[in-house]
Write a protein that holds these residues in place. Structure first.
Motif, short mmCIF file in Angstrom:
data_model
loop_
_atom_site.label_atom_id
_atom_site.label_comp_id
_atom_site.label_asym_id
_atom_site.label_seq_id
_atom_site.Cartn_x
_atom_site.Cartn_y
_atom_site.Cartn_z
N VAL A 8 -34.67 10.53 95.76
CA VAL A 8 -34.36 11.74 95.00
C VAL A 8 -35.59 12.63 94.93
CG1 VAL A 8 -33.50 12.65 92.79
CG2 VAL A 8 -32.88 10.35 93.50
N GLU A 9 -35.40 13.90 95.22
CA GLU A 9 -36.49 14.86 95.09
C GLU A 9 -36.12 15.87 94.00
OE1 GLU A 9 -37.14 17.20 98.62
OE2 GLU A 9 -38.68 18.39 97.66
N TYR A 10 -36.98 15.98 92.99
CA TYR A 10 -36.74 16.93 91.90
C TYR A 10 -37.27 18.30 92.31
CZ TYR A 10 -35.13 13.42 88.62
OH TYR A 10 -34.37 12.46 87.99
N LEU A 11 -36.45 19.33 92.13
CA LEU A 11 -36.79 20.68 92.59
C LEU A 11 -37.34 21.54 91.45
CD1 LEU A 11 -33.49 21.26 94.60
CD2 LEU A 11 -35.67 20.35 95.47
N ASN A 12 -38.02 22.61 91.86
CA ASN A 12 -38.57 23.55 90.88
C ASN A 12 -37.53 24.59 90.48
OD1 ASN A 12 -41.11 22.45 90.68
ND2 ASN A 12 -41.93 23.66 92.37
N GLN A 13 -36.31 24.15 90.32
CA GLN A 13 -35.24 25.10 90.05
C GLN A 13 -34.75 24.94 88.61
OE1 GLN A 13 -33.72 27.49 92.39
NE2 GLN A 13 -31.91 26.34 92.98
N ALA A 14 -34.67 26.03 87.89
CA ALA A 14 -34.07 26.00 86.55
C ALA A 14 -32.74 26.74 86.64
CB ALA A 14 -34.98 26.67 85.54
N GLY B 212 -43.69 23.75 89.06
CA GLY B 212 -44.13 22.59 88.26
C GLY B 212 -42.99 21.86 87.57
N LYS B 213 -41.79 22.46 87.55
CA LYS B 213 -40.68 21.85 86.80
C LYS B 213 -40.22 20.54 87.43
CE LYS B 213 -36.00 22.77 85.17
NZ LYS B 213 -35.22 21.98 86.11
N GLU C 188 -41.85 18.37 89.20
CA GLU C 188 -42.84 17.34 88.91
C GLU C 188 -42.69 16.82 87.47
OE1 GLU C 188 -47.50 17.89 88.86
OE2 GLU C 188 -46.59 18.69 90.68
N LEU C 189 -42.53 17.74 86.54
CA LEU C 189 -42.44 17.35 85.13
C LEU C 189 -41.17 16.53 84.87
CD1 LEU C 189 -43.76 20.67 83.62
CD2 LEU C 189 -44.73 18.40 83.18
N ASN C 190 -40.03 16.99 85.39
CA ASN C 190 -38.78 16.26 85.13
C ASN C 190 -38.77 14.90 85.80
OD1 ASN C 190 -37.55 17.89 83.34
ND2 ASN C 190 -36.15 18.84 84.79
N ASN C 191 -39.35 14.81 87.00
CA ASN C 191 -39.41 13.51 87.68
C ASN C 191 -40.25 12.54 86.87
OD1 ASN C 191 -39.07 11.61 89.87
ND2 ASN C 191 -41.18 12.08 90.45
N GLN C 192 -41.38 13.02 86.38
CA GLN C 192 -42.27 12.13 85.63
C GLN C 192 -41.66 11.74 84.28
OE1 GLN C 192 -46.61 12.61 86.25
NE2 GLN C 192 -46.01 14.69 86.79
N ILE C 193 -41.05 12.71 83.61
CA ILE C 193 -40.45 12.42 82.29
C ILE C 193 -39.28 11.44 82.44
CG2 ILE C 193 -39.16 13.43 80.36
CD1 ILE C 193 -40.90 15.99 80.74
N ASP D 278 -41.65 30.22 78.17
CA ASP D 278 -41.92 29.45 79.39
C ASP D 278 -41.65 27.97 79.12
OD1 ASP D 278 -42.96 28.38 81.67
OD2 ASP D 278 -44.99 29.20 81.43
N ILE D 279 -40.85 27.34 79.99
CA ILE D 279 -40.54 25.91 79.74
C ILE D 279 -41.68 24.99 80.15
CG2 ILE D 279 -38.02 25.98 79.76
CD1 ILE D 279 -38.07 25.03 82.66
N VAL D 280 -42.55 25.42 81.07
CA VAL D 280 -43.57 24.50 81.60
C VAL D 280 -44.47 23.91 80.50
CG1 VAL D 280 -45.56 24.31 83.14
CG2 VAL D 280 -43.43 25.31 83.97
N PRO D 281 -45.08 24.72 79.63
CA PRO D 281 -45.92 24.11 78.59
C PRO D 281 -45.15 23.19 77.65
CG PRO D 281 -45.80 26.52 78.33
CD PRO D 281 -45.11 26.19 79.60
#
Ligand code: UDP
Length: 237
Positions: free
Chosen positions: A26-32, A45-46, A48-53, A221-224
């Motif tokens: 599975v690859e998590y994309l930077n798509q919101a 960065g999204k 990366e964050l969702n995959n890690q979380i 911004d959702i990233v922070p």
């Protein structure tokens, strides 16, 4: 083990075959996305964050005896999962009124519910994922009585575990959505992801949104915010 042919591309993830039977990449994309894909943006960065979380939450759930399709994280944006056939249901659990529940039933957002409510939505983009009940699920042959019962039991256990996990992070778990799949032996397994994209997470002290409502409601911004959820998870490892 590497990624091979692309199997499926969803709104926020791509799914690939691997050389191994029953294992997907599975690859998590930077798509919101929101509003069933009508609102869509690239957010650096999204993925990366969702995959890690998600990876950290599935790992924590293992310690509560809750198994999922998750095998392991293989890179910042990628993970290996067991191949399952997704049951086309979005299973929502609500501990506190919010979102569509508040709108539909005119209950103020933030009002605690007497007990956790489980709702089923038919996972069908063409129909905008309508709310359905257990009779609909049986009549449309989406799942059997036994499967519905098992999904409900697993979902209640999951909610208890997630409430504990997030409380430790000083986060109130308002509601969340999960999906289940059937493995090759027909066993029901928790699947998909558990992240700020799929949960409403409010800071325990300030009630600040730490989830996708920031994007859905144009609050910033959702990233922070996702970084803050990851930081709290890492802090409590
Ligand atoms: N949810 C989700 N995907 C969906 C719809 C909802 O992950 O397609 C999650 C959402 O993040 C929230 C919960 O399910 O945690 C309940 O969402 P609700 O029905 O209130 O819908 P919304 O207000 O997001 O339209």
């Amino acid at each position: 083990m590497g990624k091979q042919a692309l199997l499926y591309e969803g709104k926020a993830k791509k799914l690939y075959k691997t050389g191994e039977e029953g294992v997907l990449w599975v690859e998590y994309l930077n798509q919101a996305t929101a509003l069933n894909g009508a609102k869509k943006d690239e957010v650096l960065g999204k993925g990366e964050l969702n995959n890690q979380i998600t990876s950290k939450i599935f790992e924590k759930l293992k310690k509560f005896g809750i198994l999922s399709h998750f095998i392991e994280k293989v890179s910042k944006t990628e993970q290996l999962v067991k191949e399952v056939t997704i049951v086309p249901l979005e299973v929502v659990v609500r501990n506190v009124a919010a979102g569509s529940f508040s709108k539909r039933l005119d209950v103020p957002e933030g009002q605690p519910l007497k007990f956790p409510i489980v709702e089923f939505y038919y996972k069908e983009d063409r129909l905008d994922d309508p709310l359905i009940n257990e009779d609909h699920i049986l009549a449309l042959e989406i799942a059997t009585t036994e499967q519905i019962q098992e999904i409900k039991t697993l979902t209640q256990q999951l909610n208890q575990a997630l409430l504990t996990i997030f409380k430790e992070l000083s986060i109130r778990l308002i509601d969340f959505k999960v999906e289940f799949g059937l493995d090759s032996r027909g066993k029901i397994l928790l699947a998909d992801e558990i992240s700020p994209d799929t949960c409403r997470l409010w800071d325990l002290k300030t009630n600040e949104h730490l989830d996708k409502d920031i994007y859905r409601r144009d609050l910033g911004d959702i990233v922070p915010v996702y970084k803050e959820v990851l930081r709290r998870l890492e802090e409590k490892e």
